[in-house]
Design a protein around this motif. Structure first.
Motif, mmCIF file in Angstrom:
data_model
loop_
_atom_site.group_PDB
_atom_site.id
_atom_site.type_symbol
_atom_site.label_atom_id
_atom_site.label_comp_id
_atom_site.label_asym_id
_atom_site.label_seq_id
_atom_site.Cartn_x
_atom_site.Cartn_y
_atom_site.Cartn_z
ATOM 1 N N UNK A 88 -12.693 -5.059 2.461
ATOM 2 C CA UNK A 88 -12.662 -3.662 2.023
ATOM 3 C C UNK A 88 -12.749 -3.498 0.514
ATOM 4 N N UNK A 89 -12.303 -4.503 -0.219
ATOM 5 C CA UNK A 89 -12.270 -4.392 -1.685
ATOM 6 C C UNK A 89 -12.867 -5.657 -2.299
ATOM 7 N N UNK A 95 -7.444 -0.019 -2.963
ATOM 8 C CA UNK A 95 -6.679 0.483 -1.819
ATOM 9 C C UNK A 95 -5.980 1.792 -2.166
ATOM 10 N N UNK A 96 -6.591 2.537 -3.057
ATOM 11 C CA UNK A 96 -5.998 3.813 -3.448
ATOM 12 C C UNK A 96 -5.952 4.754 -2.276
ATOM 13 N N UNK A 97 -5.024 5.699 -2.324
ATOM 14 C CA UNK A 97 -4.844 6.592 -1.182
ATOM 15 C C UNK A 97 -6.089 7.425 -0.923
ATOM 16 N N UNK A 152 -9.180 6.429 -1.125
ATOM 17 C CA UNK A 152 -10.289 5.686 -0.523
ATOM 18 C C UNK A 152 -10.235 5.724 1.002
ATOM 19 N N UNK A 211 0.845 -1.195 0.000
ATOM 20 C CA UNK A 211 0.000 0.000 0.000
ATOM 21 C C UNK A 211 0.878 1.242 0.000
ATOM 22 N N UNK A 212 0.442 2.248 -0.731
ATOM 23 C CA UNK A 212 1.200 3.493 -0.821
ATOM 24 C C UNK A 212 1.223 4.188 0.547
ATOM 25 N N UNK A 227 -0.241 -0.896 -4.810
ATOM 26 C CA UNK A 227 -1.411 -1.709 -5.166
ATOM 27 C C UNK A 227 -2.465 -0.889 -5.930
ATOM 28 N N UNK A 228 -2.525 0.428 -5.662
ATOM 29 C CA UNK A 228 -3.529 1.227 -6.397
ATOM 30 C C UNK A 228 -3.150 1.417 -7.864
#
Lengths: 393, 209
Positions: free
Chosen positions: A246-247, B185-187, B189, A184-185, A213-214
């Protein structure tokens, strides 16, 4: 009693120069302790044997869970069940690495399994690199450490290709398959743990790349992409249950990608079975009174000191220690209260002269390959420290 | 016992072990925003660890892909030294002269390979191929050189490890025109699995367990 020796600490500048930025806790104390736990060869051997024995037991119990459809008991999200079965059924979904957490073993008391972090274990960098560098910086014999973590990882990356075969034959069978590494960023600890694994894969001989991951592209029938480049393997330092909860769309896509054999995901989805703390109850059912296990139940144990944990809690959160009369001895709040509770018989962790508790972490990559310690209070949590070790004999 | 051995420390920690050593000896460029691990994963160069024996013979102990090319010599007493670029250049130039004069064991099969100096050993390594590429065809197409190379490693395992880790095919990317989903899982979100939303690098909280 456990003994430690004082050493010259590694400077922050040095740690940062090798990519280790999470050296200081939020209270400004050092996360890596400038002491080493002294262990004997016999103690190391016992940890090694314990982890190897337990892994075989986990595999046997994993088959039992699958055969008897016990996913609900383990609190496994329903949308991962097919993916778990699918990854379990095929050897190519090779378990890369995990970490067993143990009580005992160094204080004359028996080794007891607390849990197995099978999906996204951290303290990898500390165990594989930092504690080794501590020996080196202090002019100590660096071979006097139970630590072949990095080498074991390299070997296990090769097994993604040779599977049960000889890792020396990797080059012969490797056909250019690529591994994309993701975290994750915005979390440097996750990112550098992931990049450490990437480096191991690279040295093993794989073509690799990294993407947050994004940035990763997913297509159910085509596979996993960075930009337009397709990757046969994807390593994600993101817990499976987070993907599921969550996803949910991502969970569906990954399920299809694996079913269509478009990519292999590391660690495999079935590691979530092992990761669930409720798995400890399955083990206790299958191997009752096994010397490496602690009694575990879905209901509070009667008249015993015990620990309440949540199936997918992390960093000690949502953990409560109860005395025999169920009065609370210690408690850590957290965000995992929605997961199923389990109750595990309490066992005291080894203590040093100052009364601080130590939990042993043994990494496993095909076999046990490295030891490190966490130091803290009764419950190991976010502010526990990392302590390296040295074999004294 | 597989896990406690008197083996090369670099074998335990690989290229990162060498990075640790380089940092300990203070040879690294300080750069505030550098991600040393991201660098380590790039592989334009090679790290070579050469063992010097008590009799002054050299063998390649380990060799790893790396972002930069570095040579470390380990003395019989266990001390280690990183060669400077000037030293490397001089060694390679000297060996190139010997190749021209046909006095290098690398290309002259009548020469005893036991006399292989540090320059010869370096040119046997993959790093040598990189830093000595200007010697080109004189060396790499020479059958003696090809035969000689494998014997200049401390063990068949070291040679095998070296060739395996450098044998990566630079595979071509397969493109796809299909639609891909991304942004998980973008920042934005705010649903990161990381238990902490803090951007501080000092808090050891992560997705991990």
């Amino acid at each position: 009693m456990l003994y430690v020796e004082k050493i010259k600490p590694l400077s922050k500048e040095f740690l940062e120069s090798i990519g280790f930025y999470w050296h200081t806790d939020a209270d400004q104390t050092s996360y890596v302790v400038d002491e080493l736990v002294l262990v004997s060869t016999a103690e190391v051997e016992a940890y090694y044997e314990a982890a190897n024995t337990l892994y075989d037991m986990f595999v046997e119990a994993g088959q039992y869970v699958i055969d008897n459809n016990l996913f609900h008991e383990l609190n496994i999200p329903f949308n991962l069940v097919e993916l778990i079965k699918n990854s379990w059924a095929n050897d190519v979904h090779w378990h890369l690495y995990g970490r067993f957490d143990f009580a005992g073993g160094i204080d004359g008391k028996p080794i007891k399994l607390i849990e197995f972090n099978a999906d996204t274990p951290t303290s990898l960098y500390e165990t594989a690199i930092i504690q080794w560098a501590m020996l080196k910086a202090n002019g100590m014999d660096e071979a006097k450490q139970f630590n072949t973590v990095f080498e074991a990882l390299k070997e296990n990356f090769k097994r993604l290709v040779v599977l049960g075969g000889n890792t020396e034959d990797f080059a012969e069978y490797y056909d250019g398959w690529k591994i994309l590494f993701s975290s994750i960023r915005g979390n440097i600890e996750d990112e550098n743990t992931t990049r450490l694994l990437q480096t191991a894969a690279n040295e093993a001989g794989f073509h690799t790349d990294f993407a947050y991951i994004d940035e990763v592209g997913f297509n159910g029938s085509e596979g996993i992409f960075k930009g337009d480049e397709n990757f046969e393997f994807w390593f994600k330092l993101v817990p499976w249950e987070n993907i599921a909860i969550e996803e949910g769309d991502l969970a569906l896509l990954l399920d299809e990608i694996v079913r269509e054999q478009k990519a292999i995901i590391l660690n495999p989805a079935y590691t979530l079975l092992f990761q669930s703390k409720a798995f400890m109850k399955i083990l206790w059912d299958l191997f009752p009174n096994h010397p490496l296990l602690l009694e575990t139940s879905y209901e509070p144990l009667k008249g015993k000191k015990q620990v309440e944990k949540r199936a997918f809690g992390r960093e000690g959160a949502n953990t409560i220690i109860y005395d025999t009369d169920m009065s609370v001895m210690a408690k850590v709040e957290g965000d995992y209260g929605n997961f199923k509770p389990i109750y595990q018989a309490y066992v005291e962790l080894p203590k040093d002269v100052e009364g601080k508790s130590y939990q042993a972490g043994v990494f496993f990559a095909y076999e046990a390959c490295g030891l490190g310690f966490r130091r803290g209070g009764l419950i190991m949590e976010n502010f526990s420290k990392f302590v390296g070790h040295r074999i004294k004999d | 016992m597989q896990y406690i051995r008197k083996i090369s420390d670099y074998m335990i920690a690989g290229g990162i072990g060498v990075m640790v050593l380089v940092s300990m000896q203070g040879c690294d460029q300080k750069d505030e925003n550098k991600n040393a691990l991201a660098d380590a994963a790039k592989t334009q160069g090679a790290l070579v660890i050469v063992d010097e024996s008590a009799t002054g013979e050299y063998k390649i102990a380990e060799e790893y892909p790396s972002s930069t090319t570095r040579v470390i010599v380990r003395k019989p007493d266990g001390s280690e030294r990183i060669l400077s670029q000037t030293e490397i250049d001089a060694l390679v130039k000297e060996e190139a002269k010997k190749i021209d004069n046909n006095t290098s064991p690398l290309t002259n099969s009548n020469m005893n390979s036991g006399q292989m100096g540090l320059g010869g050993i370096l040119l046997s390594s993959i790093a040598g191929g990189m830093i000595g590429s200007w010697i080109g065809g004189k060396l790499f197409n020479n059958p003696t050189y090809q035969n000689q190379r494998a014997t200049n490693y401390s063990s068949p395992q070291a040679y095998s490890r070296s060739t395996t880790s450098f044998n990566k095919p630079m595979s071509t990317s397969s493109t796809s025109s299909t639609t891909k989903s991304s942004g998980f899982f973008g920042s934005s979100s705010g649903s990161g699995s990381s238990s902490s939303s803090t951007s501080s690098s000092s808090v050891p909280s992560s997705s991990g367990s």
